[in-house]
Design a protein around this motif. Structure first.
Motif, PDB file in Angstrom:
ATOM      1  N   TYR A 226       1.052  -1.212  -0.557  1.00 51.76           N
ATOM      2  CA  TYR A 226      -0.140   0.130   0.030  1.00 51.76           C
ATOM      3  C   TYR A 226       0.954   1.934  -0.313  1.00 51.76           C
ATOM      4  CZ  TYR A 226      -3.129   3.063   2.230  1.00 51.76           C
ATOM      5  OH  TYR A 226      -4.270   4.347   2.346  1.00 51.76           O
ATOM      6  N   ALA A 227       2.209   0.976   0.409  1.00 49.93           N
ATOM      7  CA  ALA A 227       3.051   2.483   0.808  1.00 49.93           C
ATOM      8  C   ALA A 227       3.788   2.536  -0.526  1.00 49.93           C
ATOM      9  CB  ALA A 227       4.061   2.175   1.942  1.00 49.93           C
ATOM     10  N   ALA A 228       3.763   1.224  -1.000  1.00 49.08           N
ATOM     11  CA  ALA A 228       4.162   1.122  -2.383  1.00 49.08           C
ATOM     12  C   ALA A 228       3.389   2.744  -3.668  1.00 49.08           C
ATOM     13  CB  ALA A 228       5.420   0.415  -2.745  1.00 49.08           C
ATOM     14  N   GLY A 229       2.365   2.263  -3.137  1.00 47.80           N
ATOM     15  CA  GLY A 229       1.327   2.278  -3.898  1.00 47.80           C
ATOM     16  C   GLY A 229       1.192   1.327  -4.681  1.00 47.80           C
ATOM     17  N   GLU A 230       1.049   0.452  -4.850  1.00 50.25           N
ATOM     18  CA  GLU A 230       0.634  -1.290  -5.333  1.00 50.25           C
ATOM     19  C   GLU A 230      -0.685  -0.855  -5.384  1.00 50.25           C
ATOM     20  OE1 GLU A 230       3.174  -4.947  -4.733  1.00 50.25           O
ATOM     21  OE2 GLU A 230       4.760  -3.372  -4.520  1.00 50.25           O
ATOM     22  N   ARG A 231      -1.297  -1.958  -6.346  1.00 50.18           N
ATOM     23  CA  ARG A 231      -2.427  -1.987  -5.995  1.00 50.18           C
ATOM     24  C   ARG A 231      -2.981  -3.131  -5.790  1.00 50.18           C
ATOM     25  NH1 ARG A 231      -3.823   1.320 -10.680  1.00 50.18           N
ATOM     26  NH2 ARG A 231      -4.675   3.953  -9.760  1.00 50.18           N
ATOM     27  N   ILE A 232      -3.880  -3.912  -5.081  1.00 58.00           N
ATOM     28  CA  ILE A 232      -3.917  -4.964  -4.138  1.00 58.00           C
ATOM     29  C   ILE A 232      -4.675  -5.841  -4.732  1.00 58.00           C
ATOM     30  CG2 ILE A 232      -3.894  -5.983  -2.216  1.00 58.00           C
ATOM     31  CD1 ILE A 232      -3.253  -3.269  -0.758  1.00 58.00           C
TER      32      ILE A 232
ATOM     33  N   ILE B  14      -3.750 -23.282  -6.483  1.00 61.63           N
ATOM     34  CA  ILE B  14      -3.511 -22.442  -7.963  1.00 61.63           C
ATOM     35  C   ILE B  14      -3.881 -20.525  -7.873  1.00 61.63           C
ATOM     36  CG2 ILE B  14      -5.029 -21.726  -9.873  1.00 61.63           C
ATOM     37  CD1 ILE B  14      -6.407 -23.881  -9.831  1.00 61.63           C
ATOM     38  N   LEU B  15      -4.451 -20.238  -6.962  1.00 63.48           N
ATOM     39  CA  LEU B  15      -3.985 -18.564  -6.700  1.00 63.48           C
ATOM     40  C   LEU B  15      -2.965 -18.381  -6.227  1.00 63.48           C
ATOM     41  CD1 LEU B  15      -7.927 -17.978  -5.721  1.00 63.48           C
ATOM     42  CD2 LEU B  15      -6.915 -17.930  -8.005  1.00 63.48           C
ATOM     43  N   ASP B  16      -2.233 -18.904  -5.548  1.00 65.26           N
ATOM     44  CA  ASP B  16      -1.490 -18.874  -4.538  1.00 65.26           C
ATOM     45  C   ASP B  16      -0.264 -18.730  -5.881  1.00 65.26           C
ATOM     46  OD1 ASP B  16       0.043 -18.575  -1.608  1.00 65.26           O
ATOM     47  OD2 ASP B  16       0.957 -20.303  -1.892  1.00 65.26           O
ATOM     48  N   ASP B  17      -0.278 -19.987  -5.832  1.00 65.71           N
ATOM     49  CA  ASP B  17       1.142 -19.512  -7.186  1.00 65.71           C
ATOM     50  C   ASP B  17       0.977 -18.948  -8.115  1.00 65.71           C
ATOM     51  OD1 ASP B  17       2.503 -22.656  -5.789  1.00 65.71           O
ATOM     52  OD2 ASP B  17       1.309 -23.289  -7.515  1.00 65.71           O
ATOM     53  N   ALA B  18      -0.507 -18.267  -8.118  1.00 65.60           N
ATOM     54  CA  ALA B  18      -0.220 -17.072  -9.452  1.00 65.60           C
ATOM     55  C   ALA B  18       0.138 -15.916  -8.611  1.00 65.60           C
ATOM     56  CB  ALA B  18      -2.113 -17.195  -9.843  1.00 65.60           C
ATOM     57  N   GLY B  19       0.697 -16.051  -7.254  1.00 67.82           N
ATOM     58  CA  GLY B  19       1.076 -14.892  -6.808  1.00 67.82           C
ATOM     59  C   GLY B  19       0.188 -13.600  -6.460  1.00 67.82           C
ATOM     60  N   ILE B  20      -1.531 -14.303  -5.469  1.00 67.77           N
ATOM     61  CA  ILE B  20      -2.665 -13.621  -5.213  1.00 67.77           C
ATOM     62  C   ILE B  20      -2.172 -13.285  -4.052  1.00 67.77           C
ATOM     63  CG2 ILE B  20      -4.558 -13.280  -4.857  1.00 67.77           C
ATOM     64  CD1 ILE B  20      -3.921 -12.856  -7.774  1.00 67.77           C
ATOM     65  N   PRO B  21      -1.871 -12.204  -3.368  1.00 68.38           N
ATOM     66  CA  PRO B  21      -1.013 -11.676  -2.003  1.00 68.38           C
ATOM     67  C   PRO B  21      -1.739 -12.050  -0.858  1.00 68.38           C
ATOM     68  CG  PRO B  21      -1.562  -9.952  -3.435  1.00 68.38           C
ATOM     69  CD  PRO B  21      -2.112 -10.970  -4.375  1.00 68.38           C
ATOM     70  N   MET B  22      -3.727 -11.448  -1.523  1.00 70.11           N
ATOM     71  CA  MET B  22      -4.671 -12.149   0.148  1.00 70.11           C
ATOM     72  C   MET B  22      -5.288 -12.390  -0.994  1.00 70.11           C
ATOM     73  SD  MET B  22      -5.217  -8.517   2.300  1.00 70.11           S
ATOM     74  CE  MET B  22      -5.477  -7.673   1.055  1.00 70.11           C
TER      75      MET B  22
ATOM     76  N   LEU C  74      -7.968   7.921   3.939  1.00 72.39           N
ATOM     77  CA  LEU C  74      -7.507   6.704   4.948  1.00 72.39           C
ATOM     78  C   LEU C  74      -6.388   6.794   4.602  1.00 72.39           C
ATOM     79  CD1 LEU C  74     -10.333   4.031   4.584  1.00 72.39           C
ATOM     80  CD2 LEU C  74     -10.308   6.018   6.097  1.00 72.39           C
ATOM     81  N   SER C  75      -5.236   6.117   5.748  1.00 76.02           N
ATOM     82  CA  SER C  75      -4.312   5.552   5.655  1.00 76.02           C
ATOM     83  C   SER C  75      -4.148   4.244   5.893  1.00 76.02           C
ATOM     84  CB  SER C  75      -3.775   6.317   7.029  1.00 76.02           C
ATOM     85  OG  SER C  75      -4.340   5.875   8.323  1.00 76.02           O
ATOM     86  N   ILE C  76      -4.949   3.350   5.717  1.00 74.67           N
ATOM     87  CA  ILE C  76      -4.771   2.162   5.456  1.00 74.67           C
ATOM     88  C   ILE C  76      -5.868   1.664   4.340  1.00 74.67           C
ATOM     89  CG2 ILE C  76      -5.533   1.420   8.002  1.00 74.67           C
ATOM     90  CD1 ILE C  76      -8.728   0.584   7.720  1.00 74.67           C
ATOM     91  N   PRO C  77      -5.955   0.746   3.178  1.00 73.41           N
ATOM     92  CA  PRO C  77      -6.115   0.657   2.216  1.00 73.41           C
ATOM     93  C   PRO C  77      -7.467   0.484   2.111  1.00 73.41           C
ATOM     94  CG  PRO C  77      -4.400  -1.026   2.644  1.00 73.41           C
ATOM     95  CD  PRO C  77      -4.540  -0.347   3.611  1.00 73.41           C
ATOM     96  N   THR C  78      -8.046   0.847   1.217  1.00 75.06           N
ATOM     97  CA  THR C  78      -9.555   0.096   0.436  1.00 75.06           C
ATOM     98  C   THR C  78      -9.744  -0.879  -0.451  1.00 75.06           C
ATOM     99  OG1 THR C  78      -9.831   2.346  -0.742  1.00 75.06           O
ATOM    100  CG2 THR C  78      -9.961   2.267   1.004  1.00 75.06           C
ATOM    101  N   ILE C  79     -10.515  -2.315  -0.099  1.00 71.31           N
ATOM    102  CA  ILE C  79      -9.834  -3.128  -0.525  1.00 71.31           C
ATOM    103  C   ILE C  79     -11.826  -2.876  -1.560  1.00 71.31           C
ATOM    104  CG2 ILE C  79      -9.964  -5.653  -0.917  1.00 71.31           C
ATOM    105  CD1 ILE C  79      -7.665  -3.850  -0.497  1.00 71.31           C
ATOM    106  N   GLY C  80     -11.567  -2.533  -2.968  1.00 70.26           N
ATOM    107  CA  GLY C  80     -13.761  -2.409  -3.281  1.00 70.26           C
ATOM    108  C   GLY C  80     -13.954  -4.121  -3.629  1.00 70.26           C
ATOM    109  N   ILE C  81     -14.921  -4.132  -3.768  1.00 72.01           N
ATOM    110  CA  ILE C  81     -16.319  -4.612  -4.571  1.00 72.01           C
ATOM    111  C   ILE C  81     -17.134  -4.249  -5.397  1.00 72.01           C
ATOM    112  CG2 ILE C  81     -16.321  -6.224  -2.610  1.00 72.01           C
ATOM    113  CD1 ILE C  81     -16.754  -8.437  -4.885  1.00 72.01           C
TER     114      ILE C  81
ATOM    115  N   GLY D   5      -7.074  -2.045  -3.859  1.00 76.66           N
ATOM    116  CA  GLY D   5      -7.797  -2.653  -4.001  1.00 76.66           C
ATOM    117  C   GLY D   5      -8.262  -3.323  -4.444  1.00 76.66           C
ATOM    118  N   GLN D   6      -8.379  -4.317  -5.252  1.00 77.38           N
ATOM    119  CA  GLN D   6      -9.785  -4.918  -5.603  1.00 77.38           C
ATOM    120  C   GLN D   6     -10.193  -6.332  -5.219  1.00 77.38           C
ATOM    121  OE1 GLN D   6     -12.136  -3.164  -7.332  1.00 77.38           O
ATOM    122  NE2 GLN D   6     -10.516  -1.629  -7.830  1.00 77.38           N
ATOM    123  N   VAL D   7     -11.246  -7.014  -4.809  1.00 80.68           N
ATOM    124  CA  VAL D   7     -12.003  -8.406  -4.327  1.00 80.68           C
ATOM    125  C   VAL D   7     -12.679  -8.791  -5.444  1.00 80.68           C
ATOM    126  CG1 VAL D   7     -12.915  -7.657  -2.157  1.00 80.68           C
ATOM    127  CG2 VAL D   7     -11.820  -9.568  -2.581  1.00 80.68           C
TER     128      VAL D   7
END
Ligand code: KIV
Length: 307
Positions: free
Chosen positions: A21-27, A40-48, A205-212, A220-222
């Motif tokens: 989040y601090a680095a500006g990466e979209r999660i 499969i999702l873990d091997d694909a590198g999905i972080p959460m 906010l100073s914490i990431p929002t994860i949108g759907i 980030g998006q979920v």
């Protein structure tokens, strides 16, 4: 994909998410409910990965998330944790497993962490859940909050409607986001919120929002993995994009398999094993050694000589 993958063998934590989040990466976050999909999702590198209580509808066939139990969440959380090496696994706290008493909330969050192996829990509600979030976070359990459309309150909300469209509802949503941040949440899910409002909340906010269903202005998006994979025959929410049409891919594969079975072309030599012909002859009583012993019983097993 994440520019900050976990070192080999190390699982991501809320600190890794904070760094992204601090680095500006979209999660990018996806739901997962079982071992093979989680792998499969873990091997694909999905972080959460979120073991969402959408489990109820998309995997267990219930009509709402309200029916999902702690035992079911625990069962599926364990499977997802076993299927992952890197992802931070967030387990949803099911309906009424929190917010009734502080002790009960803490106990159930603790079960999802210590028995389930989750790295964080998620719970619904803004201001109304702030105390609960505080209690759980104080005990050392990371909490993701969830505001906007909160499916566990669907009977109160009266349907899957976009939230925060009026002055008072929008202000309440902003207050909810701030309250959960203040209570110690490490991230907040914004579900079915107009894009402009979600972006404004994200900025404040100073914490990431994860949108759907909350537009591209979130940190980030979920998505529900079965929506993203196009697995449903009937319903796809407006906010979901099919990256593959697994419903037809799986259906076509199943029809091809059934046709091969019917035609006798499955299994073929590649999917079968063979054995030594001499040993088979011995088993079936075809060797000269067997022939003089015709009187000997074969314990009811029909050998060639008995046919
Ligand atoms: O249960 C779930 O899948 C969720 C997502 C929609 C955020 O809560």
């Amino acid at each position: 994909m994440s520019a900050t993958p976990s070192p080999q063998g190390q699982r991501l934590t809320i600190a890794s998410i904070a760094r992204m989040y601090a680095a500006g990466e979209r999660i990018a976050m996806l739901t997962a409910y079982d071992y093979p999909t989680a792998r499969i999702l873990d091997d694909a590198g999905i972080p959460m990965l979120l073991v969402g209580d959408s489990l109820g509808q998309v995997i267990l066939g219930y009509d709402s998330t309200v029916r999902v139990t702690m035992a079911e969440m625990l069962h599926h959380t364990k499977a997802v944790v076993r299927g992952t090496r890197h992802a931070l696994v967030v387990a949803d706290m099911p309906f009424l497993s929190y917010g009734v008493t502080p002790e009960g909330s803490l106990e159930n969050a603790g079960i999802l962490m210590s028995e389930g192996g989750a790295g964080a829990v998620k719970l619904e509600g803004g201001e109304r859940s702030a105390r609960t979030i505080e209690t759980i976070v104080r005990a050392g359990i990371p909490v993701m909050s969830h505001i906007g459309l909160t499916p566990q309150s669907i009977h109160q909300l009266g349907g899957h409607r976009v939230q925060g469209r009026t002055r008072s509802a929008g202000r309440q949503l902003l207050a909810d986001a701030l309250a959960t941040q203040e209570a110690g949440a490490f991230a907040v899910v914004l579900e079915l919120v107009p894009s402009e409002l979600a972006a404004a909340i994200t900025e404040r906010l100073s914490i990431p929002t994860i949108g759907i269903g909350a537009g591209a202005g979130c940190a980030g998006q979920v998505q529900v993995v079965t929506d993203m994979l196009g697995m449903s025959a009937e319903f796809t929410p407006k906010h979901a994009r099919h990256y593959v049409e697994l419903y037809s891919v799986i259906g076509d594969a199943a029809r091809a398999y059934a046709a091969d079975v019917a035609a006798g072309t499955f299994p073929g030599p590649a999917e079968s094993t063979t054995m030594d012909a001499k040993v088979l002859a011995e088993i079936l009583g075809r060797t000269p050694l067997d022939r003089p012993q015709m009187v000997e019983t074969s314990a009811g097993i029909p050998l060639d000589r008995d046919l």
